[in-house]
Design a protein around this motif. Structure first.
Motif, PDB file in Angstrom:
ATOM      1  N   ASP A  88      27.565  22.310   3.763  1.00  0.00           N
ATOM      2  CA  ASP A  88      28.784  21.555   3.437  1.00  0.00           C
ATOM      3  C   ASP A  88      29.039  21.471   1.932  1.00  0.00           C
ATOM      4  O   ASP A  88      29.864  20.677   1.480  1.00  0.00           O
ATOM      5  N   SER A  89      28.349  22.302   1.161  1.00  0.00           N
ATOM      6  CA  SER A  89      28.508  22.273  -0.301  1.00  0.00           C
ATOM      7  C   SER A  89      29.693  23.133  -0.727  1.00  0.00           C
ATOM      8  O   SER A  89      30.115  24.037  -0.004  1.00  0.00           O
ATOM      9  N   PRO A  90      30.245  22.874  -1.922  1.00  0.00           N
ATOM     10  CA  PRO A  90      31.390  23.674  -2.390  1.00  0.00           C
ATOM     11  C   PRO A  90      30.967  25.092  -2.734  1.00  0.00           C
ATOM     12  O   PRO A  90      29.814  25.337  -3.115  1.00  0.00           O
ATOM     13  N   PRO A  91      31.875  26.050  -2.640  1.00  0.00           N
ATOM     14  CA  PRO A  91      31.562  27.433  -3.012  1.00  0.00           C
ATOM     15  C   PRO A  91      31.582  27.596  -4.530  1.00  0.00           C
ATOM     16  O   PRO A  91      32.026  26.711  -5.267  1.00  0.00           O
ATOM     17  N   ILE A  92      31.153  28.746  -4.993  1.00  0.00           N
ATOM     18  CA  ILE A  92      31.097  29.002  -6.431  1.00  0.00           C
ATOM     19  C   ILE A  92      32.491  29.006  -7.040  1.00  0.00           C
ATOM     20  O   ILE A  92      32.653  28.678  -8.226  1.00  0.00           O
ATOM     21  N   GLU A  93      33.515  29.324  -6.260  1.00  0.00           N
ATOM     22  CA  GLU A  93      34.880  29.307  -6.788  1.00  0.00           C
ATOM     23  C   GLU A  93      35.295  27.911  -7.232  1.00  0.00           C
ATOM     24  O   GLU A  93      36.138  27.766  -8.133  1.00  0.00           O
ATOM     25  N   SER A  94      34.720  26.865  -6.626  1.00  0.00           N
ATOM     26  CA  SER A  94      35.018  25.494  -7.034  1.00  0.00           C
ATOM     27  C   SER A  94      34.035  24.998  -8.086  1.00  0.00           C
ATOM     28  O   SER A  94      34.405  24.228  -8.988  1.00  0.00           O
ATOM     29  N   VAL A  95      32.790  25.445  -7.974  1.00  0.00           N
ATOM     30  CA  VAL A  95      31.743  24.937  -8.865  1.00  0.00           C
ATOM     31  C   VAL A  95      31.891  25.488 -10.277  1.00  0.00           C
ATOM     32  O   VAL A  95      31.748  24.754 -11.262  1.00  0.00           O
ATOM     33  N   LEU A  96      32.181  26.784 -10.409  1.00  0.00           N
ATOM     34  CA  LEU A  96      32.212  27.392 -11.733  1.00  0.00           C
ATOM     35  C   LEU A  96      33.244  26.747 -12.661  1.00  0.00           C
ATOM     36  O   LEU A  96      32.912  26.430 -13.816  1.00  0.00           O
ATOM     37  N   PRO A  97      34.497  26.510 -12.225  1.00  0.00           N
ATOM     38  CA  PRO A  97      35.445  25.847 -13.139  1.00  0.00           C
ATOM     39  C   PRO A  97      34.967  24.460 -13.572  1.00  0.00           C
ATOM     40  O   PRO A  97      35.148  24.068 -14.730  1.00  0.00           O
ATOM     41  N   ALA A  98      34.337  23.745 -12.649  1.00  0.00           N
ATOM     42  CA  ALA A  98      33.847  22.409 -12.995  1.00  0.00           C
ATOM     43  C   ALA A  98      32.719  22.494 -14.018  1.00  0.00           C
ATOM     44  O   ALA A  98      32.660  21.693 -14.964  1.00  0.00           O
ATOM     45  N   PHE A  99      31.844  23.463 -13.856  1.00  0.00           N
ATOM     46  CA  PHE A  99      30.759  23.612 -14.824  1.00  0.00           C
ATOM     47  C   PHE A  99      31.298  24.021 -16.195  1.00  0.00           C
ATOM     48  O   PHE A  99      30.860  23.495 -17.223  1.00  0.00           O
ATOM     49  N   LEU A 100      32.247  24.948 -16.227  1.00  0.00           N
ATOM     50  CA  LEU A 100      32.795  25.398 -17.501  1.00  0.00           C
ATOM     51  C   LEU A 100      33.490  24.252 -18.229  1.00  0.00           C
ATOM     52  O   LEU A 100      33.441  24.162 -19.466  1.00  0.00           O
ATOM     53  N   GLU A 101      34.121  23.363 -17.481  1.00  0.00           N
ATOM     54  CA  GLU A 101      34.744  22.192 -18.103  1.00  0.00           C
ATOM     55  C   GLU A 101      33.668  21.274 -18.684  1.00  0.00           C
ATOM     56  O   GLU A 101      33.807  20.739 -19.788  1.00  0.00           O
ATOM     57  N   PHE A 102      32.555  21.092 -17.926  1.00  0.00           N
ATOM     58  CA  PHE A 102      31.451  20.255 -18.393  1.00  0.00           C
ATOM     59  C   PHE A 102      30.825  20.823 -19.662  1.00  0.00           C
ATOM     60  O   PHE A 102      30.480  20.078 -20.586  1.00  0.00           O
TER      61      PHE A 102
ATOM     62  N   GLY B 161      24.164  41.489  -5.195  1.00  0.00           N
ATOM     63  CA  GLY B 161      24.716  40.670  -4.117  1.00  0.00           C
ATOM     64  C   GLY B 161      24.095  39.300  -3.971  1.00  0.00           C
ATOM     65  O   GLY B 161      24.455  38.556  -3.053  1.00  0.00           O
ATOM     66  N   SER B 162      23.154  38.931  -4.860  1.00  0.00           N
ATOM     67  CA  SER B 162      22.558  37.595  -4.774  1.00  0.00           C
ATOM     68  C   SER B 162      23.591  36.535  -5.153  1.00  0.00           C
ATOM     69  O   SER B 162      24.497  36.786  -5.945  1.00  0.00           O
ATOM     70  N   MET B 163      23.425  35.342  -4.592  1.00  0.00           N
ATOM     71  CA  MET B 163      24.393  34.269  -4.781  1.00  0.00           C
ATOM     72  C   MET B 163      23.707  33.039  -5.374  1.00  0.00           C
ATOM     73  O   MET B 163      22.497  32.858  -5.263  1.00  0.00           O
ATOM     74  N   ILE B 164      24.514  32.174  -6.002  1.00  0.00           N
ATOM     75  CA  ILE B 164      24.023  30.914  -6.565  1.00  0.00           C
ATOM     76  C   ILE B 164      23.944  29.877  -5.453  1.00  0.00           C
ATOM     77  O   ILE B 164      24.871  29.739  -4.655  1.00  0.00           O
ATOM     78  N   THR B 165      22.832  29.128  -5.398  1.00  0.00           N
ATOM     79  CA  THR B 165      22.680  28.063  -4.410  1.00  0.00           C
ATOM     80  C   THR B 165      22.665  26.670  -5.040  1.00  0.00           C
ATOM     81  O   THR B 165      22.835  25.670  -4.336  1.00  0.00           O
ATOM     82  N   GLU B 166      22.439  26.592  -6.367  1.00  0.00           N
ATOM     83  CA  GLU B 166      22.443  25.286  -7.022  1.00  0.00           C
ATOM     84  C   GLU B 166      22.668  25.477  -8.517  1.00  0.00           C
ATOM     85  O   GLU B 166      22.170  26.442  -9.106  1.00  0.00           O
ATOM     86  N   VAL B 167      23.413  24.559  -9.108  1.00  0.00           N
ATOM     87  CA  VAL B 167      23.633  24.529 -10.556  1.00  0.00           C
ATOM     88  C   VAL B 167      23.204  23.159 -11.065  1.00  0.00           C
ATOM     89  O   VAL B 167      23.588  22.125 -10.501  1.00  0.00           O
TER      90      VAL B 167
ATOM     91  N   LEU C  78      24.771  21.455  -5.291  1.00  0.00           N
ATOM     92  CA  LEU C  78      24.397  22.599  -4.460  1.00  0.00           C
ATOM     93  C   LEU C  78      25.619  23.473  -4.291  1.00  0.00           C
ATOM     94  O   LEU C  78      26.758  23.005  -4.416  1.00  0.00           O
ATOM     95  N   VAL C  79      25.413  24.749  -3.999  1.00  0.00           N
ATOM     96  CA  VAL C  79      26.511  25.700  -3.863  1.00  0.00           C
ATOM     97  C   VAL C  79      26.342  26.439  -2.540  1.00  0.00           C
ATOM     98  O   VAL C  79      25.246  26.922  -2.229  1.00  0.00           O
TER      99      VAL C  79
END
Length: 584
Positions: A95-109, A48-54, A71-72
């Motif tokens: 006010d940071s984006p959730p992982i649902e928004s961050v992960l696609p952006a990272f995979l594109e990068f 259940g741990s979550m990502i807070t920064e990538v 930040l996530v």
């Protein structure tokens, strides 16, 4: 979220000395690496741990092509001790984006790159977990783990261990790791380049060679393969000796012959082992009935011979305990061993520094006296400065009566032996307050003290639970279908055997108990390690707690407190980086 290109390209690339790579495989200079690091709320996405920064850095040929940092919002509170460690607070991620928004952006990068991470299973495991959770296909990334590569390349002369902070210092990284994702990713880039320079000098020029790199074995080492001749294909301990019969290294294996032969092949990746093999003149073996017996014998032999090439367990006598004394006005002190004095002990600690951190956490919670003077029941002295600060009940000047002081000592003893909640709650509250004031360095001191206390209390409670038992007899069916039997007395392995096929099991166990080592009963109250080293008793405990073990007989009560320190370990006992790899 930010993605920048080219801002951190460094002049005078480290790769200039390696432009002559041949064209076999994919040259490292042509590979685009995406070095990634994550900060999270805990150690496991499955729990259940979550990502807070990538944070990520894209690099090719030693030049930085771009960076990715965000930040996530974890949608859950960040534990206080994580906020202390990383400096990332709940308000920062609100006010940071959730992982649902961050992960696609990272995979594109990272598309088309080879992923790199220090301890890659952690970072890549989190990313894959959330990709699966979002039903998002995971790209077929190739992965390079700088921690694994460092263990194949780095010697103790280079760095004390393979933690990112140690490697960053060893390779003079321009960025200091600070538990923030982008900083750690930048430091990992420098570590990656340093490792590549190191293996490049040994002829590694392609990604394929990097992924399969191991320390090379010299012709002289290969000629020593005959040293494994005649060794048993069975569990046991092996000892490498030099031409003066000095023990160089002690190891253990379920198949001694196969393991020793591996030291003369490319499967042995540790450079120090290559050095040891060059000095070895013979290998002797002690065949053991079970793998547990082999592990215990290994510990005892390492302590006896103190081989140069064994890193661990060479000095079991160098331990420290926290002692709650038995006297009219009890106090806490640091001692080197457990005595037959009916006092209570916490430990052992592997270093005096860890014991001092634990002692500080206890003194922060319980205002018992800290002076080393011996008092009678009616002391009449001048109070020290700790009394003026409210950190000592001050029995020396009569400020406290015997009954009040004894009540505090009883609460302290309960904390040491059964329930650590008083220390955990107080230190957590103090860390939270300091973190809220952004006094992270001070909070980090209390974090380290709490971790030292929780680890020590859990260790003591587990060890003592077994060392109180005069005898424990247990069996387990091994992989070959036979039953392994162990006799444990006061926490020490006293006998080991395997029931032969067709033999009366009860008669065999009875005979093993009769011939097992006699372990004298400790006088007074048993301490954490009265009959064996802590390492030996912990090995025995791991076997007893393994799946499939059946208790045949037990003399005494093998119990741990329900509200003991072990339940706090997951959260507070492993705040530092994990220990380096095991030698064998």
């Amino acid at each position: 979220m930010t993605t920048t290109a080219g801002e951190r390209a460094r002049p005078g690339s480290r790769w200039e000395s390696q432009r002559s790579f041949d064209e076999l495989g994919r040259p490292l200079s042509d590979i685009t690496f995406c070095v990634v690091d994550l900060e999270t709320t805990g150690g496991s996405a499955q729990a259940g741990s979550m990502i807070t920064e990538v944070g990520a850095v894209k690099v090719r040929g030693g030049e930085v092509l771009g960076e990715f940092q965000t930040l996530v919002n974890p949608r859950t509170d960040i534990p206080a001790f994580i906020a202390v460690l990383t400096g990332i607070s709940n308000s920062m991620v609100a006010d940071s984006p959730p992982i649902e928004s961050v992960l696609p952006a990272f995979l594109e990068f990272a598309a088309g790159c080879v992923l790199v991470a220090h301890n890659a299973p952690f970072d890549v495991g989190f990313l894959r977990h959330f990709a699966a959770q979002q039903e998002r296909p995971w790209p077929a990334f190739e992965v390079v783990d700088t921690a694994v590569l460092a263990r194949r390349v780095i010697t103790r002369d280079d760095a004390p261990n393979c933690k990112l902070s140690s490697l960053a210092r060893a390779f003079r990284s321009t960025t200091t790791p600070d538990h923030r994702a982008l900083s750690d990713a930048r430091a990992t880039v420098d570590v990656l380049h340093g490792l590549m320079e190191r293996v490049g000098a040994q002829g590694v020029s392609t990604l394929e060679e990097l992924q399969t790199f191991s320390s090379r074995v010299s012709a002289a080492q290969r000629k020593k393969r005959h040293l494994a001749d005649g060794l048993p294909h069975a569990p046991g301990v092996y000892l490498f000796r030099d031409d003066a019969d000095r023990v160089l290294y002690v190891g253990t294996s379920r198949d001694v012959s196969r393991r020793v032969r591996s030291y003369f092949t490319a499967s042995e990746t540790r450079s120090r082992m290559g050095e040891m093999v060059r000095l070895a003149a013979q290998v002797t073996a002690i065949e053991c009935a079970t793998p547990l017996e082999a592990e215990v014998r290994e510990l005892r032999l390492i302590a006896q011979h103190k081989p140069t090439y064994n890193k661990r367990s060479k000095f079991p006598e160098k331990t420290t305990f926290v002692k709650l004394t038995r006297e009219p006005w009890p106090r806490l002190s640091l001692v080197a061993k457990v005595l037959d004095d009916e006092a209570d002990y916490l430990g052992p600690f592997s270093s005096r520094a860890a014991a001092e951190k634990c002692l500080a956490a206890l003194h922060d919670t319980f205002p018992v006296r800290q002076c080393s003077d011996r008092f009678g029941r009616r002391p009449s002295r001048t109070a020290c400065v700790l009394a003026e600060m409210g950190r000592c009940l001050s029995p020396c000047d009569g400020s406290v009566d015997e009954h009040t002081y004894a009540a505090v000592v009883r609460q302290l003893r309960e904390t040491l032996l059964r329930r650590p909640d008083d220390v955990v709650d107080l230190v957590n509250a103090r860390m939270a307050a300091l973190a809220a004031d952004e006094r992270f360095e001070e909070a980090g001191v209390h974090r380290d003290r709490l971790a030292a206390f929780v680890r020590a209390a859990a260790r003591t409670q587990r060890l003592t639970s077994l060392t109180y038992c005069p005898e424990v007899v247990a069996v387990r069916r091994e992989d070959d279908g036979r039953w392994a039997v162990h006799v444990v007395r006061y926490g020490r392995l006293a006998g080991a055997g395997v029931i032969p096929s067709g033999t009366d099991a009860h008669a065999y166990v009875a005979a093993l108990r009769t011939t097992a080592e006699t372990v004298p009963a400790p006088s007074g109250t048993p301490g954490p390690t009265p009959a064996a080293t802590a390492a030996e008793t912990e090995r025995v405990l791991r076997w007893l707690e393994a799946p499939g073990v059946r208790l045949v007989d037990i003399d005494g009560q093998w119990t741990c407190p329900v509200a003991g320190a072990s339940r706090q370990l997951a959260r507070h006992g492993s705040l530092d980086d994990p220990a380096a790899f095991v030698d064998h």
